[in-house]
Design a protein around this motif. Structure first.
Motif, PDB file in Angstrom:
ATOM      1  N   VAL A   1      24.451  17.916 -12.457  1.00 15.34           N
ATOM      2  CA  VAL A   1      25.865  18.034 -12.129  1.00 15.34           C
ATOM      3  C   VAL A   1      26.066  17.817 -10.637  1.00 15.34           C
ATOM      4  O   VAL A   1      25.442  18.509  -9.832  1.00 15.34           O
ATOM      5  CB  VAL A   1      26.386  19.442 -12.516  1.00 15.34           C
ATOM      6  CG1 VAL A   1      27.886  19.536 -12.294  1.00 15.34           C
ATOM      7  CG2 VAL A   1      26.024  19.771 -13.946  1.00 15.34           C
ATOM      8  N   PRO A   2      26.928  16.881 -10.247  1.00 19.37           N
ATOM      9  CA  PRO A   2      27.161  16.684  -8.816  1.00 19.37           C
ATOM     10  C   PRO A   2      27.746  17.951  -8.197  1.00 19.37           C
ATOM     11  O   PRO A   2      28.638  18.568  -8.775  1.00 19.37           O
ATOM     12  CB  PRO A   2      28.159  15.525  -8.769  1.00 19.37           C
ATOM     13  CG  PRO A   2      28.747  15.435 -10.137  1.00 19.37           C
ATOM     14  CD  PRO A   2      27.706  15.955 -11.071  1.00 19.37           C
ATOM     15  N   GLY A   3      27.207  18.327  -7.060  1.00 25.00           N
ATOM     16  CA  GLY A   3      27.753  19.498  -6.386  1.00 25.00           C
ATOM     17  C   GLY A   3      26.994  20.774  -6.667  1.00 25.00           C
ATOM     18  O   GLY A   3      27.298  21.811  -6.097  1.00 25.00           O
ATOM     19  N   MET A   4      26.041  20.740  -7.578  1.00 22.52           N
ATOM     20  CA  MET A   4      25.258  21.950  -7.811  1.00 22.52           C
ATOM     21  C   MET A   4      23.844  21.593  -8.263  1.00 22.52           C
ATOM     22  O   MET A   4      23.574  20.462  -8.669  1.00 22.52           O
ATOM     23  CB  MET A   4      25.936  22.852  -8.848  1.00 22.52           C
ATOM     24  CG  MET A   4      26.053  22.264 -10.225  1.00 22.52           C
ATOM     25  SD  MET A   4      27.105  23.263 -11.313  1.00 22.52           S
ATOM     26  CE  MET A   4      25.923  24.448 -11.940  1.00 22.52           C
TER      27      MET A   4
ATOM     28  N   ARG B   1      24.128  12.580  -8.006  1.00 23.36           N
ATOM     29  CA  ARG B   1      24.933  12.233  -6.842  1.00 23.36           C
ATOM     30  C   ARG B   1      26.253  11.557  -7.208  1.00 23.36           C
ATOM     31  O   ARG B   1      27.063  11.286  -6.344  1.00 23.36           O
ATOM     32  CB  ARG B   1      24.150  11.356  -5.889  1.00 23.36           C
ATOM     33  CG  ARG B   1      24.101   9.904  -6.262  1.00 23.36           C
ATOM     34  CD  ARG B   1      23.617   9.140  -5.063  1.00 23.36           C
ATOM     35  NE  ARG B   1      23.598   7.725  -5.285  1.00 23.36           N
ATOM     36  CZ  ARG B   1      22.918   6.871  -4.523  1.00 23.36           C
ATOM     37  NH1 ARG B   1      22.220   7.296  -3.531  1.00 23.36           N
ATOM     38  NH2 ARG B   1      22.952   5.595  -4.756  1.00 23.36           N
ATOM     39  N   ASP B   2      26.467  11.264  -8.511  1.00 20.71           N
ATOM     40  CA  ASP B   2      27.744  10.606  -8.815  1.00 20.71           C
ATOM     41  C   ASP B   2      28.476  11.275  -9.990  1.00 20.71           C
ATOM     42  O   ASP B   2      29.456  11.962  -9.779  1.00 20.71           O
ATOM     43  CB  ASP B   2      27.547   9.107  -9.057  1.00 20.71           C
ATOM     44  CG  ASP B   2      26.265   8.785  -9.805  1.00 20.71           C
ATOM     45  OD1 ASP B   2      25.917   9.563 -10.710  1.00 20.71           O
ATOM     46  OD2 ASP B   2      25.632   7.765  -9.488  1.00 20.71           O
TER      47      ASP B   2
ATOM     48  N   PHE C   1      24.746  14.945   0.583  1.00 21.07           N
ATOM     49  CA  PHE C   1      25.190  13.647   0.051  1.00 21.07           C
ATOM     50  C   PHE C   1      25.717  12.711   1.127  1.00 21.07           C
ATOM     51  O   PHE C   1      25.693  11.509   0.979  1.00 21.07           O
ATOM     52  CB  PHE C   1      26.211  13.851  -1.068  1.00 21.07           C
ATOM     53  CG  PHE C   1      27.593  14.231  -0.616  1.00 21.07           C
ATOM     54  CD1 PHE C   1      27.862  15.509  -0.141  1.00 21.07           C
ATOM     55  CD2 PHE C   1      28.631  13.315  -0.671  1.00 21.07           C
ATOM     56  CE1 PHE C   1      29.135  15.866   0.257  1.00 21.07           C
ATOM     57  CE2 PHE C   1      29.913  13.661  -0.270  1.00 21.07           C
ATOM     58  CZ  PHE C   1      30.161  14.946   0.207  1.00 21.07           C
TER      59      PHE C   1
END
Lengths: 343, 617
Positions: A252-255, A234-235, A192
């Protein structure tokens, strides 16, 4: 104005008038005494109960005939067909239960209205009955649980297998981007912090897997092939929802989340099947993600495999040759951009 | 011993004008618990459980109407997305400029409607009103274990209501990320304007709400355990009390987890932590927060969120059990099975939360586990339904408004419960998750059932609150219109979900395939308006009857429970003399051989040789 709306208004008004009459009638009687008033209330409300049962169930069946054709057409994916089958079994069980219980409820309410010459049946416990309505639902539910779970296992195992054409669905407020993994069927890595105006997905251009990745603003899939969606955001949380394929998975952001499925009908097939020449598949965002949530979508097409190959050729690479060679216009904050330039 | 001759209802209606003038003429000859009341101590900072119950109810009615207005506004938007509704600008100001609802404010309305209904009306309004009113009265206690904590509980609730209302008026609008306020949306003001000050106020409001709920629940539990009168064994408690007891335990165990979730969200928003945030690029820049997980919030939220469903539902079921038994003139069928099924439901409610998260990317195996536990809930629920139906069977039913709402509750509990089987089955949930199918499901099973239970309770115990009886005819009209309104609203809504329409869409313009569904939205909205208007009948009836209703006798419904042995006029300490002793269970209705078709709990078996059975000791 459609007919149902008018029906609704007429029905509502009729009920109002009816009830006003009932109230007027009841108040006439109330001059006499409280008991007579309650008796009239009992009569009218018990009639109300049976009427509600009969009219309600009839209207329900009428509405179902009217509205079921408006619901989603038959599934356009392999597991979707299985889900539809399962749904049918469930609906059958549920409707039987629904009819039995509602009929008993409203019918008893109608039948056993107060009569001062009668006593209720002092009946407060019966282990046999309790056992019956514990065991029967248990058996029925065991069947439903087993069938549901086994289908769930099939679907999720496929998603975990990493087989099939890999396509990344990248969600952000308020659009989706599709990235095809190309010949190697591997997505180049992304981060990101590498996101820039020209690299909205933050893809690592140094990664060998990136070279053949393709970016599209439309999801085009070949009929009959397994597709593996790799879903990112990304958000905020979004949700990739493809109702015609019975596919839904949050972004889901982060996965990275995944959903594998096999389209079984082309858009043209569906147009024929639904009798609607304008039919199109759709991907919608189905998790509240901001003010324009209701406009977040991506067109989806399923085509014959040959046509798919042709289409792929027309899609642009993540880093078009000339651009990748030139230094990035805006200095990227992340290291990946630096490494890409070094190479 | 004289009872307070004062007519407390008149006071309520005209509290501000008359209270002062009346406040000195009744002390001195009251119960010895009584003290000199003035307006403030009697109506505002009262520690009397009956007054606190009324305070809760009145706030809940206000909040309920507010939330209903909100729903009607967004229902009109959904049915007539192109229409200009000039009145909107007058009602909601800049958010309804030129009669067009602002898309951001649409989400705010949806969010606050849900928050108010679930927490302020159906949690605080339902438990707060009836637990407070009935626990001491039905158990034979002079008041709650701690009157002060009880008052504090109400005042935290009032404060949290005020903060929530205040957030409606701020520049950037109230919280608008849906009532579940999932981060990152709720954590980042860049993502949606409502996640600015509005979300802060939402969180602050919820913190006070949770404090209120915990104070209340602890009080309910200690009162039920410690303050039962002589003879009131746990197995002789009315099912209402069992329901409040289990509800309170659920609240104590689950609300703290919501508090934790909310506090971590506060930290993420304001103090730079990253519990829920990771890999986020927003507003043209990467976010420094990294390493957290948005899924963590969902686990914490639904760990409360699912028991919350039963915190809402169980009191309603308890009230319905009592009302149905009294009005069917027949003992509730399967008293022990009813208690058992509530306990099982309560236990299961803690291990099913994952069914809200089947498609979040949670481990699929975990999904299977939650399918299993979720569908198990259907078994005790089925037991309850069949027990209600059997209670009606060969009963002698008096149709009062509360009885109608009780029967209505059973009907909606069945209808909504059945569609829950589809949603609890992960494979089937994939395609209906977050669609209108879910909206229809929970509005019927949780919203309607709980509100029906609440109405049943209000009509039934209104005489206990205000000494008068609500007008029955208006009650009947209220019931039938509400029943028709709710089925007309929520039954067609299932088809929207089955057509794939996502919830929380401002307009269904994204996909051409949704165009022909507008007819369904018309029908839904028209019935919603009918149902909404019907509530004004209730509103009128409620406040009209406080002053003008028919005076109630001591035991207007010929019920067995202890609250009907207290005088009609409220006194501190509830019973003018000694607290009554309990000799039997609360459901001796229509007992063979008995002189009347009911025998109050205070009547010893020695006085009823004609109706005793070999099991009675």
């Amino acid at each position: 104005m459609n007919i149902l709306l008018i029906l609704a208004v007429v029905f509502g008004t009729l009920v109002l008038v009816r009830l006003a009459n009932v109230a007027a009638l009841a108040s006439k009687l109330s001059g006499e005494n409280e008991e007579a008033e309650q008796e009239s209330a009992n009569r009218w409300n018990s009639i109300g109960m049976i009427s509600f049962l009969i009219i309600g169930l009839s209207v329900m069946i009428y509405i179902m005939n009217l509205y079921i054709p408006l619901t989603l057409p038959k599934a356009a994916s392999e597991h979707g067909e299985a889900i539809d089958g399962l749904m049918k079994i469930n609906w059958t069980v549920l409707f039987i239960t629904f009819f039995i219980t509602q009929i008993l409820l409203f019918f008893f309410a109608f039948k056993y209205r107060y009569n001062k010459n009668r006593r209720s049946f002092y009946f407060h416990d019966n282990n046999k009955l309790e056992a019956i309505w514990t065991i029967i639902p248990t058996i029925v539910l065991a069947a439903l649980i087993t069938t549901g779970m086994s289908e769930w296992n099939v679907i999720t195992k496929k998603s975990a297998s990493m087989k099939g054409i890999v396509v990344q669905i990248y969600a952000k407020q308020f659009d989706f981007t599709a990235r095809y993994a190309g010949k190697d069927n591997k997505l180049g890595s992304s981060f990101f912090r590498s996101i820039t105006d020209t690299n909205p997905l933050g893809i690592d251009s140094a990664d060998a897997a990136t070279a053949d990745d393709l970016i599209a603003k439309e999801l085009v899939l070949p009929k009959g092939a397994e597709v593996q969606l790799m879903i990112n955001s990304r958000d905020v949380i979004h949700s990739v929802y493809l109702p015609h394929f019975r596919v839904q998975m949050n972004a889901v952001p982060g996965m990275t989340t995944r959903f594998a499925f096999k389209p079984t009908k082309t858009t043209a097939d569906m147009q024929k099947e639904t009798g609607n020449p304008k039919f199109e598949f759709i991907m919608l965002c189905n998790k509240i993600c901001g003010v324009a949530h209701y406009n977040m979508k991506m067109p989806v097409r399923v085509v014959e495999p040959a046509e798919y190959e042709e289409w792929l050729k027309t899609q642009s690479a993540v880093f078009p040759k000339e651009e990748a060679a030139a230094p990035a216009a805006t200095p990227a904050p992340a290291d990946s951009a630096a490494t890409s330039m070094a190479k | 011993m004289e009872v307070n001759p004062h007519n407390s209802m008149a006071h309520d209606a005209h509290a501000d004008e008359h209270a002062h003038g009346h406040s000195h003429d009744h002390h001195g000859h009251d119960h010895d618990h009584d003290h000199e009341d003035n307006f403030w101590s009697k109506y505002i900072f009262s520690t009397d459980h009956k007054m606190i119950a009324k305070q809760y109810l009145n706030v809940a009615i206000f909040m309920g109407f507010l939330a209903m207005f909100m729903s009607l506004i967004f229902r009109m938007q959904l049915a007539w997305p192109d229409a200009k509704l000039p009145f909107l600008q007058d009602v909601i100001g800049k958010w309804g400029k030129d009669g067009k609802l602002d898309p951001g404010f649409y989400l705010a309305l949806v969010t606050i409607h849900g928050t108010i209904m679930v927490f302020f009306v159906l949690t605080a309004g339902l438990s707060g009103t009836f637990s407070n009113l009935l626990i001491p009265l039905q158990l034979g206690a002079r008041d709650m274990a701690s009157g002060f904590l009880n008052a504090l509980s109400f005042w935290f609730f009032a404060l949290s209501s005020v903060i929530m209302l205040f957030s409606l008026g701020i520049e950037t609008g109230p919280a608008s990320g849906g009532w579940t306020v999932y981060p990152p949306l709720s954590a980042l003001p860049q993502a949606i304007p409502g996640s600015g000050l509005g979300m802060t106020l939402w969180l602050v409001s919820m913190v006070f709400f949770i404090a209120s709920s915990l104070l209340g629940s602890i009080n309910y539990i200690s009162t039920i355990i410690n303050l039962r009168t002589k003879g009131m064994a746990m197995t002789r408690m009315p099912l209402t009390i069992w329901a409040f007891f289990i509800t309170a335990i659920l609240g104590v165990l689950s609300f703290p987890v919501l508090l934790a979730a909310a506090l971590l969200l506060v930290f993420d928003r304001s103090f730079g932590t990253s519990f829920y945030l990771s890999d986020i690029f927003i507003d043209g820049a990467p976010l420094d927060h990294a390493g957290g997980s948005p899924i963590l919030y969902q686990h914490l939220f639904w760990f409360l969120g699912h028991p919350e469903v039963y915190i809402v539902l169980l009191p309603a079921l308890g009230l319905a059990s009592e009302v149905i038994s009294v009005n069917a003139r027949k003992p509730i069928f399967g008293y022990k099975a009813m208690i058992g099924s509530m306990l099982v439901i309560a236990f299961l409610s803690f291990i099913v939360w994952g069914h809200h998260m089947f498609v979040t990317g949670m481990n699929p195996f975990l999904g299977s586990v939650f399918v299993f536990t979720t569908l198990l809930v259907a078994i005790p629920s089925a037991v309850k339904v069949f027990n209600y139906i059997t209670t009606l069977w060969r009963g002698n039913i008096q149709f009062t408004p509360q009885m109608l709402f009780g029967i209505g509750l059973v009907s909606t509990f069945i209808t909504g419960g059945l569609t829950g089987i589809i949603l609890g089955d992960s494979a089937l949930d994939i395609n209906v998750h977050d669609t209108y199918f879910v909206v229809a499901h929970f509005h019927i099973v949780m919203g309607s059932s709980a509100i029906f239970g609440m109405f049943a309770g209000v009509y039934h115990w209104f005489p206990k609150m205000y000494g008068r009886i609500m007008n029955k005819k208006l009650g009947f009209i209220h019931f039938w219109l509400t029943l028709i309104g709710l089925y007309g609203t929520f039954f067609p809504m299932h088809f929207l979900g089955l057509a794939g329409v996502p919830r929380r869409y401002y307009a269904n313009t994204a996909y051409d395939g949704f165009a022909n569904l507008i007819n369904i939205n018309h029908v839904v909205t028209v019935f919603a308006i009918i149902g909404g208007l019907a509530q004004f009948i209730f509103l009128f009836n409620f406040y009209y009857s406080i002053k003008n209703g028919k005076k109630s006798s001591q035991n207007p419904w010929k019920a067995n429970t202890l609250e009907w042995t207290t005088p009609v006029e409220h006194i501190h300490g509830n019973w003018p003399g000694a607290i009554p002793e309990v000799h039997r269970w609360p459901y001796d209705y229509g007992k063979p051989g008995a002189k009347e078709d009911f025998i109050c709990q205070t009547v010893p078996f020695s006085e009823t040789p004609e109706s005793n059975t070999p099991h009675d000791h």
